[in-house]
Design a protein around this motif. Structure first.
Motif, short mmCIF file in Angstrom:
data_model
loop_
_atom_site.label_atom_id
_atom_site.label_comp_id
_atom_site.label_asym_id
_atom_site.label_seq_id
_atom_site.Cartn_x
_atom_site.Cartn_y
_atom_site.Cartn_z
N THR A 52 37.39 13.32 -33.25
CA THR A 52 37.49 14.78 -33.09
C THR A 52 38.50 15.17 -32.02
OG1 THR A 52 35.77 14.89 -31.40
CG2 THR A 52 35.04 14.99 -33.69
N LYS A 53 38.98 14.19 -31.26
CA LYS A 53 39.91 14.41 -30.13
C LYS A 53 39.29 15.34 -29.08
CE LYS A 53 43.06 12.54 -32.91
NZ LYS A 53 43.23 11.09 -32.91
N LYS A 54 37.98 15.25 -28.95
CA LYS A 54 37.28 16.08 -27.98
C LYS A 54 36.36 15.24 -27.11
CE LYS A 54 37.15 20.35 -30.65
NZ LYS A 54 36.49 20.93 -31.81
N ILE A 55 35.88 15.84 -26.04
CA ILE A 55 34.83 15.20 -25.24
C ILE A 55 33.51 15.44 -25.97
CG2 ILE A 55 33.63 15.16 -23.01
CD1 ILE A 55 36.60 14.18 -23.01
N THR A 56 32.92 14.33 -26.44
CA THR A 56 31.70 14.47 -27.24
C THR A 56 30.45 14.24 -26.41
OG1 THR A 56 32.11 12.19 -27.86
CG2 THR A 56 32.64 13.88 -29.49
N GLY A 57 30.62 13.58 -25.27
CA GLY A 57 29.45 13.29 -24.45
C GLY A 57 29.84 12.84 -23.06
N VAL A 58 28.84 12.66 -22.23
CA VAL A 58 29.07 12.14 -20.87
C VAL A 58 28.00 11.11 -20.57
CG1 VAL A 58 30.14 14.27 -20.01
CG2 VAL A 58 27.67 13.96 -19.79
N GLU A 59 28.38 10.10 -19.76
CA GLU A 59 27.39 9.11 -19.31
C GLU A 59 26.94 9.47 -17.90
OE1 GLU A 59 28.59 4.98 -19.44
OE2 GLU A 59 26.68 4.32 -18.58
N ALA A 60 25.63 9.46 -17.70
CA ALA A 60 25.06 9.72 -16.38
C ALA A 60 25.02 8.43 -15.58
CB ALA A 60 23.64 10.28 -16.54
N LEU A 61 25.57 8.46 -14.36
CA LEU A 61 25.63 7.27 -13.50
C LEU A 61 25.05 7.62 -12.13
CD1 LEU A 61 29.18 6.36 -14.74
CD2 LEU A 61 27.19 4.86 -15.05
N ILE A 62 24.07 6.85 -11.72
CA ILE A 62 23.33 7.21 -10.50
C ILE A 62 24.14 6.96 -9.22
CG2 ILE A 62 22.16 4.98 -10.16
CD1 ILE A 62 19.61 6.65 -9.45
N ARG A 63 23.96 7.83 -8.25
CA ARG A 63 24.54 7.70 -6.91
C ARG A 63 23.47 8.01 -5.89
NH1 ARG A 63 27.62 5.79 -9.88
NH2 ARG A 63 29.83 6.24 -10.23
#
Ligand code: C2E
Ligand code: MG
Ligand code: MG
Ligand code: MG
Length: 285
Positions: A52-63
């Motif tokens: 789709t050439k789009k941002i389809t999701g994000v990964e959550a990464l703990i800090r």
């Protein structure tokens, strides 16, 4: 210290072991404290779809916003937490915060955005995980396909124990990804038997693409296998346009890596959703 050692035969014979145990207990207590004091936070790294050439999701990464040491990464949190049941409490915090955040983004106009959450083997073994997730989705009125869980291959080794857990999650409608694919010991039959939706090619295989012909062959083989098994593929650790180009030509579905963005704080995500597709236009043509 010497007096202490004299009193403790265990310490006398296994000083290194005891030191390690004490160190872990101290760290465990610190982590428990951090959870209570609300010192954990999530950063997010976008997934760019080559379809789709789009941002389809994000990964959550703990800090961990440590009051003295500053911002710490998962290496300072997860290994110690995984050695106890604290990982379940921290993992539940991560799931809750991730669902709260994805609900907000979806309400703010990013209605299709998905969130990926890393799950430890001990969480999968926890009988209340499915119930916990089902209640979270209900609480935030989120469709199940807004959440994706990432498990490592070590979770697949003992198929029988985890198959029930994974199947219950699938029944909820949640997609499961295999993280760091290629670095563990999963036999190929588990790809066939388990409800897996996506493989994430480990960044160690991506790093030397396109210069290392072995890594290129491995990436190509993983993509061919995934296509035959009808699995989605995300390539992790994409840092250069050459890597992106190579993977795009092999039919890879999604890219994740510094080329698109490092993991960032949540307030930057709406900007990146707009910005990254613009920047990738030059690459597409
Ligand atoms: P992961 O799930 O494989 O996440 C990807 C890691 O690669 C992240 O490191 C990310 O910052 C890094 N990375 C992304 N793109 C690039 C790139 O282009 N180049 C390089 N060199 N690195 C890149 P991070 O944030 O330090 O996380 C490390 C690992 O900690 C994660 O690996 C995941 O296994 C674990 N982790 C993070 N958050 C959680 C959590 O909430 N729960 C559990 N159980 N594990 C977590
Ligand atoms: Mg991951
Ligand atoms: Mg990974
Ligand atoms: Mg990793």
């Amino acid at each position: 210290e010497a007096k202490n050692n004299g009193r403790n035969r265990y310490a006398l014979y296994h000083p290194a072991l005891k030191q390690k145990a004490v160190h872990y207990l101290t760290r465990e207590r610190e982590l428990h404290h951090a959870l209570i004091k609300d010192e954990f936070l999530l950063h997010y790294q976008p997934h760019f779809s080559l379809v789709t050439k789009k941002i389809t999701g994000v990964e959550a990464l703990i800090r961990w916003q440590h009051p003295v040491k500053g911002l710490l990464g998962p290496a300072e949190i997860i290994p110690v937490a995984e050695s106890s049941k604290l990982i379940v409490e921290i993992g539940n915090w991560v799931l809750t915060e991730a669902c709260r955040q994805i609900k907000q983004w979806r309400t703010d106009g990013h209605g299709e955005l998905r969130i990926s959450v890393n799950i430890s083997i001990r969480q999968l073994a926890d009988k209340s995980l499915q119930q916990f997730i089902a209640e979270l989705l209900y609480q935030y009125s989120l469709p199940a396909d807004s959440l994706e869980l990432e498990v490592t291959e070590s979770c697949l080794q003992n198929e029988l124990i985890y198959i029930t857990s994974l199947e219950q999650l699938e029944n909820l409608g949640i997609a499961i990804s295999i993280d760091d694919f290629g670095t563990g010991y999963s036999c190929l039959s588990s790809l066939k038997n388990l409800p897996i939706h996506r493989l994430k090619i480990d960044q160690s295989f991506i790093k030397n693409i396109p210069h290392d012909s072995n890594d290129c062959a491995i990436a190509a083989a993983i993509l061919a296998l995934a296509q035959k098994l009808n699995l989605q593929v995300t390539a992790e650790g994409i840092e250069t346009y050459d890597q992106a180009d190579f993977l795009a030509n092999l039919g890879c579905d999604e890219l994740q890596g510094y080329l698109l963005s490092k993991p960032v704080s949540p307030d930057l995500i709406p900007y990146l959703i707009k910005k990254i597709p613009d920047r990738m236009k030059a690459f597409n043509s």
